[in-house]
Design a protein around this motif. Sequence first.
Motif, PDB file in Angstrom:
ATOM      1  N   ALA A  62      -3.858   3.817  -8.050  1.00 24.95           N
ATOM      2  CA  ALA A  62      -2.836   5.035  -7.503  1.00 24.95           C
ATOM      3  C   ALA A  62      -2.167   4.681  -6.249  1.00 24.95           C
ATOM      4  O   ALA A  62      -1.189   5.326  -5.881  1.00 24.95           O
ATOM      5  N   ASN A  63      -2.765   3.794  -5.337  1.00 23.40           N
ATOM      6  CA  ASN A  63      -2.067   3.455  -4.041  1.00 23.40           C
ATOM      7  C   ASN A  63      -1.029   2.178  -4.326  1.00 23.40           C
ATOM      8  O   ASN A  63      -0.699   1.870  -3.173  1.00 23.40           O
ATOM      9  N   LEU A  64      -1.152   1.626  -5.323  1.00 19.52           N
ATOM     10  CA  LEU A  64      -0.119   0.508  -5.518  1.00 19.52           C
ATOM     11  C   LEU A  64       1.034   1.080  -6.198  1.00 19.52           C
ATOM     12  O   LEU A  64       1.331   2.313  -7.158  1.00 19.52           O
ATOM     13  N   THR A  65       2.258   0.223  -6.057  1.00 19.17           N
ATOM     14  CA  THR A  65       3.479   0.550  -6.935  1.00 19.17           C
ATOM     15  C   THR A  65       3.412   0.106  -8.221  1.00 19.17           C
ATOM     16  O   THR A  65       2.569  -0.564  -8.674  1.00 19.17           O
ATOM     17  N   SER A  66       4.260   0.611  -9.029  1.00 16.64           N
ATOM     18  CA  SER A  66       4.259   0.312 -10.536  1.00 16.64           C
ATOM     19  C   SER A  66       4.421  -1.194 -10.810  1.00 16.64           C
ATOM     20  O   SER A  66       3.742  -1.848 -11.601  1.00 16.64           O
ATOM     21  N   TYR A  67       5.180  -1.703  -9.905  1.00 17.75           N
ATOM     22  CA  TYR A  67       5.482  -3.198  -9.797  1.00 17.75           C
ATOM     23  C   TYR A  67       4.178  -3.883  -9.730  1.00 17.75           C
ATOM     24  O   TYR A  67       3.768  -4.740 -10.365  1.00 17.75           O
ATOM     25  N   GLU A  68       3.496  -3.507  -8.660  1.00 17.29           N
ATOM     26  CA  GLU A  68       2.103  -4.348  -8.208  1.00 17.29           C
ATOM     27  C   GLU A  68       1.097  -3.993  -9.404  1.00 17.29           C
ATOM     28  O   GLU A  68       0.292  -4.985  -9.751  1.00 17.29           O
ATOM     29  N   ASN A  69       1.030  -2.836 -10.012  1.00 14.24           N
ATOM     30  CA  ASN A  69       0.006  -2.278 -11.153  1.00 14.24           C
ATOM     31  C   ASN A  69       0.310  -3.335 -12.232  1.00 14.24           C
ATOM     32  O   ASN A  69      -0.569  -3.823 -12.745  1.00 14.24           O
ATOM     33  N   GLY A  70       1.630  -3.562 -12.214  1.00 12.88           N
ATOM     34  CA  GLY A  70       2.263  -4.506 -13.660  1.00 12.88           C
ATOM     35  C   GLY A  70       1.743  -5.840 -13.563  1.00 12.88           C
ATOM     36  O   GLY A  70       1.570  -6.625 -14.608  1.00 12.88           O
ATOM     37  N   LYS A  71       1.773  -6.341 -12.294  1.00 12.60           N
ATOM     38  CA  LYS A  71       1.501  -7.934 -12.075  1.00 12.60           C
ATOM     39  C   LYS A  71      -0.193  -7.895 -12.186  1.00 12.60           C
ATOM     40  O   LYS A  71      -0.347  -9.091 -12.514  1.00 12.60           O
ATOM     41  N   ILE A  72      -0.763  -6.833 -11.885  1.00 13.13           N
ATOM     42  CA  ILE A  72      -2.324  -6.970 -12.262  1.00 13.13           C
ATOM     43  C   ILE A  72      -2.452  -7.466 -13.960  1.00 13.13           C
ATOM     44  O   ILE A  72      -3.229  -8.187 -14.112  1.00 13.13           O
TER      45      ILE A  72
END
Length: 70
Positions: free
Chosen positions: A33-43
């Motif tokens: 929830a604290n990450l951007t959608s881009y950062e979550n996508g990289k995960i």
Amino acid sequence: MSNRMVDPNAKSALNQMKMEIANELGINNSGGANLTSYENGKIGGDLGGLMSKQLVKMGEEELIRQYYNK
């Protein structure tokens, strides 16, 4: 096309599947929830796209099976 839910259990089943996959991959969901959608996508990497392709393929096969079993 409508966004109406066909099966009310589908949403909870998909959420459970996502959580199980994340746990197997060692992805911690608490900070998402604290990450951007881009950062979550990289995960998740390419996993989401591959899963979507597989789900579409499975759906198409099921529709074909249902059509020919009428």
